[in-house]
Design an enzyme around this catalytic site. Structure first.
Site, mmCIF file in Angstrom:
data_model
loop_
_atom_site.group_PDB
_atom_site.id
_atom_site.type_symbol
_atom_site.label_atom_id
_atom_site.label_comp_id
_atom_site.label_asym_id
_atom_site.label_seq_id
_atom_site.Cartn_x
_atom_site.Cartn_y
_atom_site.Cartn_z
ATOM 1 N N SER A 131 0.829 -1.354 0.021
ATOM 2 C CA SER A 131 0.042 0.041 -0.175
ATOM 3 C C SER A 131 0.918 1.242 0.017
ATOM 4 O O SER A 131 1.990 1.218 0.327
ATOM 5 C CB SER A 131 -0.805 0.073 1.423
ATOM 6 O OG SER A 131 -1.387 1.237 1.382
ATOM 7 N N TYR A 191 -1.472 0.517 10.564
ATOM 8 C CA TYR A 191 -1.736 -0.418 9.396
ATOM 9 C C TYR A 191 -0.482 -0.248 8.533
ATOM 10 O O TYR A 191 0.188 -0.992 7.903
ATOM 11 C CB TYR A 191 -3.024 0.356 8.842
ATOM 12 C CG TYR A 191 -3.306 -0.167 7.372
ATOM 13 C CD1 TYR A 191 -3.572 -1.643 7.011
ATOM 14 C CD2 TYR A 191 -3.010 0.572 6.279
ATOM 15 C CE1 TYR A 191 -3.694 -1.998 5.796
ATOM 16 C CE2 TYR A 191 -3.245 -0.122 4.906
ATOM 17 C CZ TYR A 191 -3.759 -1.158 4.644
ATOM 18 O OH TYR A 191 -3.935 -1.582 3.245
HETATM 19 N N1 LIG Z 1 -8.827 -0.908 -0.405
HETATM 20 C C1 LIG Z 1 -7.720 -0.147 -0.401
HETATM 21 O O1 LIG Z 1 -7.914 1.159 -0.437
HETATM 22 C C2 LIG Z 1 -6.359 -0.614 -0.367
HETATM 23 C C3 LIG Z 1 -5.412 0.242 -0.496
HETATM 24 C C4 LIG Z 1 -4.158 -0.298 -0.304
HETATM 25 C C5 LIG Z 1 -4.003 -1.644 -0.223
HETATM 26 N N2 LIG Z 1 -4.910 -2.492 0.099
HETATM 27 C C6 LIG Z 1 -4.551 -3.829 0.406
HETATM 28 O O2 LIG Z 1 -5.200 -4.683 -0.695
HETATM 29 C C7 LIG Z 1 -5.494 -5.903 -0.065
HETATM 30 C C8 LIG Z 1 -6.828 -6.325 -0.407
HETATM 31 O O3 LIG Z 1 -7.679 -5.504 0.152
HETATM 32 P P1 LIG Z 1 -9.314 -5.142 -0.290
HETATM 33 O O4 LIG Z 1 -9.310 -3.688 -0.436
HETATM 34 O O5 LIG Z 1 -9.706 -6.091 -1.392
HETATM 35 O O6 LIG Z 1 -9.944 -5.313 1.013
HETATM 36 P P2 LIG Z 1 -10.993 -6.776 1.355
HETATM 37 O O7 LIG Z 1 -12.104 -6.716 0.408
HETATM 38 O O8 LIG Z 1 -11.282 -6.232 2.967
HETATM 39 O O9 LIG Z 1 -10.162 -7.635 1.485
HETATM 40 C C9 LIG Z 1 -9.098 -8.234 2.572
HETATM 41 C C10 LIG Z 1 -9.063 -9.811 2.623
HETATM 42 O O10 LIG Z 1 -8.340 -10.029 3.793
HETATM 43 C C11 LIG Z 1 -8.846 -11.150 4.371
HETATM 44 N N3 LIG Z 1 -8.490 -11.111 5.905
HETATM 45 C C12 LIG Z 1 -8.429 -10.000 6.650
HETATM 46 N N4 LIG Z 1 -7.871 -10.454 7.827
HETATM 47 C C13 LIG Z 1 -7.837 -11.791 7.674
HETATM 48 C C14 LIG Z 1 -7.372 -12.765 8.646
HETATM 49 N N5 LIG Z 1 -6.779 -12.726 9.939
HETATM 50 N N6 LIG Z 1 -7.025 -14.141 8.030
HETATM 51 C C15 LIG Z 1 -7.296 -14.391 6.761
HETATM 52 N N7 LIG Z 1 -7.789 -13.371 5.984
HETATM 53 C C16 LIG Z 1 -8.010 -12.033 6.486
HETATM 54 C C17 LIG Z 1 -10.120 -10.914 4.286
HETATM 55 O O11 LIG Z 1 -11.137 -11.763 4.217
HETATM 56 P P3 LIG Z 1 -12.494 -11.853 5.355
HETATM 57 O O12 LIG Z 1 -13.514 -11.750 3.970
HETATM 58 O O13 LIG Z 1 -12.682 -13.101 6.060
HETATM 59 O O14 LIG Z 1 -12.424 -10.621 6.037
HETATM 60 C C18 LIG Z 1 -10.264 -10.518 2.725
HETATM 61 O O15 LIG Z 1 -10.449 -11.481 1.974
HETATM 62 C C19 LIG Z 1 -5.358 -5.841 1.343
HETATM 63 O O16 LIG Z 1 -3.988 -6.477 1.554
HETATM 64 C C20 LIG Z 1 -4.953 -4.347 1.785
HETATM 65 O O17 LIG Z 1 -4.303 -4.089 2.788
HETATM 66 C C21 LIG Z 1 -6.394 -1.920 0.120
#
Ligand SMILES: NC(=O)c1ccc[n+]([C@@H]2O[C@H](COP(=O)([O-])OP(=O)(O)OC[C@H]3O[C@@H](n4cnc5c(N)ncnc54)[C@H](OP(=O)(O)O)[C@@H]3O)[C@@H](O)[C@H]2O)c1
Ligand SMILES: Cc1cc2nc3c(=O)[nH]c(=O)nc-3n(C[C@H](O)[C@H](O)[C@H](O)COP(=O)(O)OP(=O)(O)OC[C@H]3O[C@@H](n4cnc5c(N)ncnc54)[C@H](O)[C@@H]3O)c2cc1C
Lengths: 257, 464
Positions: A143, A156
């Site tokens: 990120s 984070y």
């Molecule tokens: N959205 C943004 O603005 C953004 C920006 C930069 C980077 N990112 C990164 O991109 C990645 C995907 O994010 P996203 O935006 O797609 O969010 P998301 O839809 O919330 O996805 C996060 C994923 O992580 C899983 N997860 C969280 N905690 C966990 C645990 N303890 N054990 C196993 N699985 C776990 C969630 O599973 P559950 O469905 O079970 O919760 C979900 O599949 C993440 O690494 C995030 O940090 C996101």
């Protein structure tokens, strides 16, 4: 095994319900199968049928819980059923609530487990699987929050910084193994993670990230490994971040970030 | 005799662990190269294969991932390069790592020739059996496997077997792409020749249909026939073509200067293509120029020209590493065969590629005669078309699946030695005896030690 045009057969998504992760899979369009790994079986099933109705064949699921170490490795290995995987995407993480964490440190360790330990396990297990088969791509979702601590989300950010560091280390460690590491640093993405938060400038959708990652992977499949091992999404963030990182502390702190 | 290292596609060194590609340079993985110098070495390497298994790598002239084995072992058999002629001259026995051009240099002065030669001499005999290669004489002589009396194979238990055409294991190995075992030695029946030359006729055609009719006709008369098509010409989608036909030259066919030494070896020297060329350099314009030059020179109409066999069979060997001109992304050779009654697919495929703006550098058309009993052997009666398609900058990814459907629906199939695009299902549809082959393969290698990237991609050997 990718074919001669770089078409992808099998993908493993760690963080199988992730909005961004699923968008990347949808753009890569694996021709033979997809494995979604995650902690919530019901949510995984929904995610799997979503991808299946988008036309992806053989979408299956398997358990992955951040912190489960050995059990995660066994689960992922078993889910692949002896098949090669062309792309492993690590999209585990949670944003957490900075204020809450400051008040309740144990919330911080929960975030660190999901975001750092989960990302580390996914990356280490993924790179081992790929290195043993002598080919493949590891996509790690870092990120821009990893690049400079911000008042609003530095816990984070610290977990993401650890993962970012790990992925860069892996990229060097995996030289000569046939494994390619692509580090993705998105800005604000409209996903479940950021639901309800005010959008930051240059905010994009998961599908935009998906399309961008797919383009980079297609380019790198042809051996052009020099270009795009660190991907900013959207690309303009590369320059924005270069500026933000160079700002003196007093100026940076006054920005509404 | 001398052998040479199995370079072929590229192999970048890192100890004995290397990045390996096929001749098309569009598929890649890292594997351990193991040099073997004896049959015992082979057996040892097989029984000690790790979880990622092992497969032989010949000269790396297959275009796709057939002689790649990511994370596993690749056996380099170039040291197994002995050659022996039976006292009656009827049988040649050679080590499987021997290269065809080296073999020809030894055979020709003795008035002998391989019965079947692919379009390059830089292949090994092992690779020729494993792919069951065909040549310009397929309509008369069939593929290479049909001329083999016996072969020695190290099976999945590391045991040596001598196989002959009476056995199903023999035919599973002919065309079996190294997945039944490692061939160490081959005994085949050579062709007797009076001279090292061919008598060649070249005719030009403006339309594909006329060319195909002429080819059908010439197949009844000539031992060798092949056509080159110009897929980027201006005269409509499938523009011009040339038909080259020929026969082995008798002494009487030679002019007096050559009569004195009718079995003389070719004196051609090879040129080398530049090493690095940016992806996409071979674009429409350069392909057009190349085709124009090729057609102007090779396609000039003539009859009764005397050509050296090396030149006749291996015209491309005069340029070393020509595969590098396609740039980093490499190229795909798309080769299929369709039954005689589906000859129209040839034109449809050419037209579809033309519409997609995908230029082909070299397009070769040939008619096959009867196939042989090998369940995975490629040739079957009908038309085979081979196109070299650069990966960079073309819309290949979007057009090939549609072409695959055309081929498969017409009852056609793809050639494993060239393949870098088929899917498990599009491949399987063309080979109805695949399961029979798999069962036979499993009896030779119950622990599934023999595996390659190709085998994984097309699920030839089931995973697990
Ligand atoms: N959205 C943004 O603005 C953004 C920006 C930069 C980077 N990112 C990164 O991109 C990645 C995907 O994010 P996203 O935006 O797609 O969010 P998301 O839809 O919330 O996805 C996060 C994923 O992580 C899983 N997860 C969280 N905690 C966990 C645990 N303890 N054990 C196993 N699985 C776990 C969630 O599973 P559950 O469905 O079970 O919760 C979900 O599949 C993440 O690494 C995030 O940090 C996101
Ligand atoms: C310019 C050019 C023209 C060609 N023209 C033709 C043609 O006209 N007709 C035709 O049929 N083919 C043609 N080919 C394809 C070529 O003949 C085949 O791909 C052949 O298999 C290459 O042999 P190789 O020694 O390079 O084997 P590799 O490419 O290294 O390996 C090919 C396969 O053979 C297996 N193999 C190799 N050695 C052994 C062994 N000792 N035991 C068991 N398995 C083994 C490998 O495992 C692999 O599956 C052409 C290729 C080129 C580059």
């Amino acid at each position: 095994m990718r074919d001669g045009m770089g078409r992808i057969q099998h993908v493993l998504l760690i963080g199988g319900t992730s909005d961004i992760g699923r968008a990347i899979v949808a753009s890569l369009r694996p021709s033979e199968g997809t494995v979604l790994a995650g902690r919530d079986p019901d949510a995984l099933r929904t995610a799997a049928s979503g991808l299946a109705s988008a036309g992806l064949p053989n979408v299956t699921t398997c358990p992955f819980v951040a912190g489960d170490g050995r059990a995660n490795e066994e689960s992922l290995t078993q889910a692949l059923q002896g098949r090669d995987v062309d792309v492993v995407i690590v999209a585990v993480g949670e944003l957490g609530d900075q204020r809450l964490i400051e008040a309740e440190p144990s919330e911080g360790s929960r975030l660190a487990t999901s975001t750092y330990v989960g990302g580390l396990e996914g990356s280490l297990i993924g790179s081992r699987l790929l290195a043993s088969q002598g080919h493949g791509t590891l996509v790690v979702l870092s990120s821009v929050a990893a690049l400079r601590p911000r008042r609003s989300n530095f816990v984070y950010g610290s977990a993401k910084a650890g993962l970012d560091f790990l992925a860069r280390g892996l990229r060097d460690a995996l030289r000569g193994t046939g494994v390619d590491v692509v580090l993705v640093r998105p800005g604000f993405v409209h996903s479940r993670m950021t639901e309800g938060l005010p959008a930051a400038p240059l905010a994009i959708t998961p599908s935009a990230v998906g399309a961008q990652v797919a383009r980079i992977l297609a380019r790198r499949a042809g051996g052009r490994r020099a270009a795009g091992s660190v991907v900013y999404a959207p690309p303009a963030l590369r320059y924005v971040m270069a500026v933000l990182r160079a700002l003196p502390g007093p100026v940076f702190r006054r920005l509404p970030l | 005799m001398t052998g040479s290292a199995p370079a072929g596609g590229s192999a970048t060194h890192a100890g004995d662990t290397r990045m390996v590609t096929g001749w098309g340079r569009c598929t890649r993985s890292v594997a351990h190269m193991v040099q073997v110098t004896s049959v015992e070495d082979v057996s040892h390497a097989v029984t000690n294969a790790g979880v990622r298994g092992v497969v032989a790598r010949g000269a790396g002239r297959s275009y796709g991932d057939a002689s790649q084995n990511g994370g596993g072992s690749l056996l380099d058999l170039s040291a197994l390069n002995q050659a022996r002629l039976s006292s009656d001259g009827a049988l040649v026995t050679v080590g499987a790592g021997l290269r065809l051009d080296d073999l020809m240099r030894w055979l020709l002065p003795q008035g002998l020739m391989v019965p079947v030669s692919p379009g390059t001499g830089r292949v090994t005999i092992g690779g020729m059996i494993a792919a069951d290669v065909h040549g310009k004489n397929h309509h008369v002589d069939g593929s290479f496997g049909s001329h083999v009396a016996s072969l020695d194979l190290i099976d999945g238990r590391g045991e040596q077997r001598r196989l002959n055409p009476e056995q199903p294991e023999f035919w599973a190995t002919v065309g079996g792409m190294g997945l039944t075992g490692v061939i160490t030695s081959v005994a085949f029946r050579p062709l007797r020749v009076e001279t090292a030359y061919a008598v060649v006729n070249v005719e030009r055609f403006a339309r594909l249909q006329a060319l195909m009719d002429a080819m059908r006709e010439q197949d009844r008369r000539r031992r060798y026939t092949v056509a080159w098509l110009d897929n980027v010409g201006t005269g409509g989608p499938v523009g011009r073509g040339i038909l080259a036909t020929g026969d082995n030259a008798a002494i009487g066919d030679l002019d007096p200067s050559r009569m004195g030494d009718p079995l003389r070896l070719s004196q051609d020297r090879a040129l080398t293509a530049p090493r690095t060329v940016p992806s996409g350099l071979l674009n429409r314009a350069s392909v057009g120029t190349f085709n124009a030059a090729w057609f102007a020179w090779e396609g000039r109409p003539r009859t009764g020209e005397i050509q050296h066999l090396t030149r006749f069979f291996h015209p491309l060997d005069r340029v070393e590493r020509w595969n590098h001109i396609y740039g980093r992304k490499g190229f795909i050779q798309y080769q299929f065969v369709v039954p005689d009654n589906a000859g129209s697919v040839v034109e449809e495929v050419l037209a579809a590629l033309h519409r997609a703006g995908a230029p082909s550098f070299l397009t070769v058309l040939k008619r096959f005669g009867e196939g042989n009993p090998g369940p995975l052997s490629f040739p079957m009666p009908g038309w085979t078309l081979a196109l070299d398609l650069p990966v960079a900058g073309s819309g290949l990814k979007d057009v090939l699946p549609a072409l695959d459907r055309m081929v498969v629906e017409a009852g056609g199939r793809f050639y494993l030695a060239k393949d870098a695009h088929a899917s498990p299902s599009s491949f399987a549809k063309g080979y109805p005896r695949l399961d029979e082959w798999r069962r036979c393969r499993d009896t030779l290698d119950p622990e599934r030690r023999f595996v390659s990237d190709l085998a994984r991609r097309l699920e030839l050997v089931p995973p697990g």
